[in-house]
Design a protein around this motif. Structure first.
Motif, PDB file in Angstrom:
ATOM      1  N   UNK A 188      41.017  32.347  45.537  1.00  0.00           N
ATOM      2  CA  UNK A 188      41.365  33.534  44.752  1.00  0.00           C
ATOM      3  C   UNK A 188      41.704  34.705  45.668  1.00  0.00           C
ATOM      4  N   UNK A 189      40.904  34.893  46.707  1.00  0.00           N
ATOM      5  CA  UNK A 189      41.143  35.992  47.649  1.00  0.00           C
ATOM      6  C   UNK A 189      42.464  35.797  48.383  1.00  0.00           C
ATOM      7  N   UNK A 190      42.719  34.578  48.839  1.00  0.00           N
ATOM      8  CA  UNK A 190      43.976  34.300  49.553  1.00  0.00           C
ATOM      9  C   UNK A 190      45.180  34.591  48.669  1.00  0.00           C
ATOM     10  N   UNK A 191      45.082  34.208  47.388  1.00  0.00           N
ATOM     11  CA  UNK A 191      46.178  34.477  46.457  1.00  0.00           C
ATOM     12  C   UNK A 191      46.329  35.969  46.220  1.00  0.00           C
ATOM     13  N   UNK A 192      45.191  36.656  46.054  1.00  0.00           N
ATOM     14  CA  UNK A 192      45.230  38.099  45.863  1.00  0.00           C
ATOM     15  C   UNK A 192      45.944  38.807  46.998  1.00  0.00           C
ATOM     16  N   UNK A 193      45.660  38.383  48.218  1.00  0.00           N
ATOM     17  CA  UNK A 193      46.305  38.991  49.381  1.00  0.00           C
ATOM     18  C   UNK A 193      47.808  38.740  49.384  1.00  0.00           C
ATOM     19  N   UNK A 194      48.193  37.556  48.928  1.00  0.00           N
ATOM     20  CA  UNK A 194      49.610  37.192  48.996  1.00  0.00           C
ATOM     21  C   UNK A 194      50.450  37.865  47.915  1.00  0.00           C
ATOM     22  N   UNK A 195      49.829  38.223  46.776  1.00  0.00           N
ATOM     23  CA  UNK A 195      50.609  38.816  45.678  1.00  0.00           C
ATOM     24  C   UNK A 195      50.257  40.274  45.405  1.00  0.00           C
ATOM     25  N   UNK A 196      49.337  40.827  46.216  1.00  0.00           N
ATOM     26  CA  UNK A 196      48.974  42.223  46.031  1.00  0.00           C
ATOM     27  C   UNK A 196      48.062  42.460  44.849  1.00  0.00           C
ATOM     28  N   UNK A 197      47.021  41.624  44.718  1.00  0.00           N
ATOM     29  CA  UNK A 197      46.067  41.717  43.612  1.00  0.00           C
ATOM     30  C   UNK A 197      44.667  41.900  44.186  1.00  0.00           C
ATOM     31  N   UNK A 198      43.904  42.830  43.631  1.00  0.00           N
ATOM     32  CA  UNK A 198      42.544  43.075  44.091  1.00  0.00           C
ATOM     33  C   UNK A 198      41.598  42.018  43.508  1.00  0.00           C
ATOM     34  N   UNK A 199      40.789  41.402  44.363  1.00  0.00           N
ATOM     35  CA  UNK A 199      39.860  40.353  43.943  1.00  0.00           C
ATOM     36  C   UNK A 199      38.442  40.705  44.395  1.00  0.00           C
ATOM     37  N   UNK A 200      37.491  40.474  43.511  1.00  0.00           N
ATOM     38  CA  UNK A 200      36.069  40.664  43.806  1.00  0.00           C
ATOM     39  C   UNK A 200      35.408  39.292  43.875  1.00  0.00           C
ATOM     40  N   UNK A 201      34.638  39.044  44.915  1.00  0.00           N
ATOM     41  CA  UNK A 201      33.915  37.782  45.046  1.00  0.00           C
ATOM     42  C   UNK A 201      32.725  37.787  44.093  1.00  0.00           C
ATOM     43  N   UNK A 202      32.675  36.784  43.219  1.00  0.00           N
ATOM     44  CA  UNK A 202      31.598  36.768  42.236  1.00  0.00           C
ATOM     45  C   UNK A 202      31.117  35.373  41.901  1.00  0.00           C
ATOM     46  N   UNK A 203      30.122  35.330  41.034  1.00  0.00           N
ATOM     47  CA  UNK A 203      29.531  34.076  40.577  1.00  0.00           C
ATOM     48  C   UNK A 203      28.784  34.385  39.277  1.00  0.00           C
ATOM     49  N   UNK A 204      28.622  33.384  38.425  1.00  0.00           N
ATOM     50  CA  UNK A 204      27.785  33.530  37.227  1.00  0.00           C
ATOM     51  C   UNK A 204      26.694  32.463  37.302  1.00  0.00           C
ATOM     52  N   UNK A 205      25.450  32.918  37.444  1.00  0.00           N
ATOM     53  CA  UNK A 205      24.320  32.020  37.642  1.00  0.00           C
ATOM     54  C   UNK A 205      23.494  31.888  36.367  1.00  0.00           C
ATOM     55  N   UNK A 206      23.031  30.681  36.122  1.00  0.00           N
ATOM     56  CA  UNK A 206      22.254  30.384  34.918  1.00  0.00           C
ATOM     57  C   UNK A 206      20.765  30.472  35.219  1.00  0.00           C
ATOM     58  N   UNK A 207      20.006  30.991  34.260  1.00  0.00           N
ATOM     59  CA  UNK A 207      18.553  31.052  34.412  1.00  0.00           C
ATOM     60  C   UNK A 207      17.902  30.915  33.037  1.00  0.00           C
ATOM     61  N   UNK A 208      16.594  30.786  33.034  1.00  0.00           N
ATOM     62  CA  UNK A 208      15.828  30.715  31.790  1.00  0.00           C
ATOM     63  C   UNK A 208      14.925  31.928  31.693  1.00  0.00           C
TER      64      UNK A 208
END
Length: 298
Positions: A64-84
């Motif tokens: 995602x970051x590599x693509x963002x750099x190539x097309x001029x798009x801002x990308x944030x590194x994220x994740x969605x974690x599951x919990x109980x």
């Protein structure tokens, strides 16, 4: 803009609804698009800052970051974690994480193992209802190495004619109390929040109005999340119901000194959900991108 660089130039972006989308999924988990395709689609739809937050994996962030750099798009590194939390499955988004964090990598490995055990059991239960080799066929439809979720299974069920939509298949077979439902075995919320913090990220309580909790339990959830070290909650987006909910959630966020985030929880196009749709944050709330920890990878 390089990672860690001051992002003050974007301070006013939240004034336009379709600029930030801080909750989205790719084929690294159960989204319909590759990370590269997702970033390109987000730009096409007018999103300026996109966070990739796949389920329990950051595997798609580099693409995602590599693509963002190539097309001029801002990308944030994220994740969605599951919990109980009190036997309820709760999702915590981590924004501006370091995917190389040892603590995060260890947790991702553990979550992947738990997901695979659960996914195989779901497959066995679906086989009992006539869906031969459900696990293998679902895995074949996903990207190599993707974490298999119930979302993946709902897509497979549509493909074999079990229902017209993923939502209908989910409701019929995969939801709680349905034939192929398997209880999750996720860590507790404290573990998840502390792992995101160890990875330098911002823990965000995802879509608090979508867990089927009564108001008093939502308030208790937010309070416990804050006590664990949580820093923000999603106040808008992710199909959280009426438009008034974002103002109520903003009040709750302010009461608990939490930042406000927004995200579509995009997996694929739906009539009621698209990238960047109606994601403005009320003026009374403090946006999560005001956090000193919030950073753009590109």
């Amino acid at each position: 803009m390089e990672s860690g660089e001051n992002n003050s130039g974007l301070d006013d972006v939240h004034l336009w609804p379709m600029r930030y989308d801080l909750h989205s999924h790719s084929k690294a988990s159960d989204g319909h698009y590759t990370p590269a395709e997702l970033v390109a689609l987000a730009k096409k739809k007018g999103v300026e800052v996109l966070a990739l937050t796949d389920h329990d994996t950051s595997a798609g962030v580099a693409e995602a970051v590599a693509t963002g750099k190539s097309i001029g798009m801002h990308v944030v590194a994220g994740i969605e974690l599951s919990c109980l939390w009190h036997r309820n499955q709760i999702h915590i988004v981590g924004l501006s994480i370091d995917p190389a964090s040892p603590e995060l990598r260890d947790l991702e490995k553990s979550q992947a193992e738990k997901r695979d055990i659960r996914a195989r059991e779901i497959g066995l239960r679906l086989e009992k209802h006539g869906f031969k080799d459900a696990y293998e066929k679902t895995k074949a439809m996903a990207a190599p190495g993707a974490s298999i979720t119930r979302g993946n299974y709902s897509r497979y069920l549509v493909s074999v004619g079990a229902g017209a939509t993923e939502e209908s298949c989910f409701s019929r077979y995969l939801g709680e109390g349905k034939p192929a439902y398997v209880e999750p075995n996720w860590p507790d919320m404290d573990t998840i929040v502390k792992t995101i913090l160890a990875a330098g990220g911002i823990p965000v309580l995802a879509h608090p109005c979508r867990y089927g909790l009564k108001n008093k339990w939502i308030l208790r959830l937010v309070k416990d999340f804050r006590s664990c070290g949580g820093e923000a909650i999603e106040v808008t987006g992710a199909v959280q119901g009426s438009s008034s909910e974002k103002f109520i959630l903003t009040e709750i966020a302010n009461k608990h000194e939490l930042l406000c985030s927004c995200g579509s929880d995009f997996h694929h196009e739906k009539p009621s959900l698209d990238l960047g749709t109606d994601l403005s944050i009320p003026e009374a709330g403090k946006p999560v991108w005001k956090s000193p920890k919030f950073r753009l990878e590109c």
